[in-house]
Design an enzyme around this catalytic site. Structure first.
Site, short mmCIF file in Angstrom:
data_model
loop_
_atom_site.label_atom_id
_atom_site.label_comp_id
_atom_site.label_asym_id
_atom_site.label_seq_id
_atom_site.Cartn_x
_atom_site.Cartn_y
_atom_site.Cartn_z
N HIS A 173 -4.58 -10.01 -27.74
CA HIS A 173 -3.66 -9.83 -27.87
C HIS A 173 -3.61 -8.30 -29.10
O HIS A 173 -5.14 -7.89 -29.27
CB HIS A 173 -2.94 -11.00 -29.14
CG HIS A 173 -2.80 -11.27 -27.96
ND1 HIS A 173 -3.08 -13.27 -28.51
CD2 HIS A 173 -2.00 -12.87 -27.27
CE1 HIS A 173 -2.91 -14.27 -27.67
NE2 HIS A 173 -1.96 -14.02 -27.04
N CYS A 274 -2.87 -16.62 -35.94
CA CYS A 274 -2.16 -17.57 -34.64
C CYS A 274 -1.90 -19.20 -34.73
O CYS A 274 -0.95 -19.53 -34.83
CB CYS A 274 -3.75 -17.72 -33.85
SG CYS A 274 -4.03 -16.33 -33.34
#
Length: 285
Positions: A173, A274
């Site tokens: 990401h 996250c």
């Protein structure tokens, strides 16, 4: 004015949504590379400490969702919702095995009375780990998990802010190598791909950001909060995990620094941002 946003309120949060981790994470969570096995009991302890920092230490109201054994990645709540002010975009995660994770998050955010927008387009994918909100604008990583259509829907959802896309060649990401470390401060890893992405973000933006370069890409993922009575707070990786990067964070004299371990979840690509969705609810007057 579009794109200007409200930088003064950047980092403010009243609530954090987290989710317990399932036993199935150890064997079945997605991972970008084969490696060491996850010690699930240790991962749970580290996660509980992380949740404790947000709740007990910093005073956020923590909404803890239960684990679901059929969703081994469900602890990584960031990917399933992007929240800005009073609006929540429920995403369509890039990995099909993660799509059902959105259901419980949607329910939780409805209970918090946020304006819910759902990404229904079957051509769109977006993981929240690819979304960097700076307080002024959004950068969206185009990665294996997030595509152009997903970025367009995010731009339609948050029309008050400029949205720019950044190709993510290496790493899972965009936030695998960068994050916000302060109201105007981008923490960025030292790798060639991280530095290239930073250069693109700088070219795309009308605003000049300060940068904090850390030796380890993974350690550039940190959590900045602006907490009443505590001021600038930064959760960053511990000196035991990333000693050289921790030294860089320790130079931030205006921040309350809180080292947090994430070594077990890191084995399945989990980083600090996250594991929570941070929300700033307006207090009803």
């Amino acid at each position: 004015m579009a794109g200007l946003g409200h930088p003064a309120a950047f980092g403010r949060a009243t609530h954090a949504v987290v989710r317990a981790l399932p036993e199935s994470l150890g064997q079945h969570a997605l991972r970008s590379a084969k490696g060491e096995e996850v010690d699930v009991a240790r991962a749970e302890r580290q996660h509980q400490l992380y949740v404790g920092v947000l709740g007990s230490k910093l005073g956020l109201q923590v909404v803890e969702l239960p684990a679901d054994e059929s969703l081994p990645d469900c602890v990584f709540v960031e990917d399933v919702a992007v929240v800005c002010e009073e609006t929540a975009l429920i995403t369509r995660p890039g990995a099909p095995s993660r799509r059902k994770e959105v259901d419980m998050m949607k329910e939780a955010l409805e209970k918090l009375q946020l304006n819910i927008v759902e990404m229904k387009d079957e051509n769109a994918t977006l993981d929240g780990g690819d979304v960097l909100f700076t307080g002024r604008e959004f950068f969206v990583g185009l990665s294996k998990r997030t595509n152009q259509r997903g970025a367009e829907i995010l731009a339609d959802t948050f029309k008050d802010y400029a949205v720019s896309t950044v190709p993510v060649a290496d790493g899972l990401h965009l936030k695998s190598f960068c994050s916000m470390a302060g109201p105007n401060l981008i923490a960025i890893g030292s790798s060639e791909s991280a530095q290239k992405a930073l250069k693109i973000m700088q070219q795309m933006s009308d605003h000049r950001y300060d940068k904090l370069t850390v030796p380890d890409d993974i350690a550039a993922n940190c959590i900045y909060l602006n907490i009443p009575n505590k001021g600038h707070v930064l959760l960053h990786r511990t000196p035991e995990e990333y000693p050289e990067s921790a030294k860089v964070y320790e130079k931030l004299k205006d921040h309350m620094l809180i080292p947090v371990s994430m070594s077990e979840l890191e084995k399945v690509d989990g980083l600090l941002t996250c594991c929570s969705v941070l929300i700033n609810k307006k207090v009803d007057s």
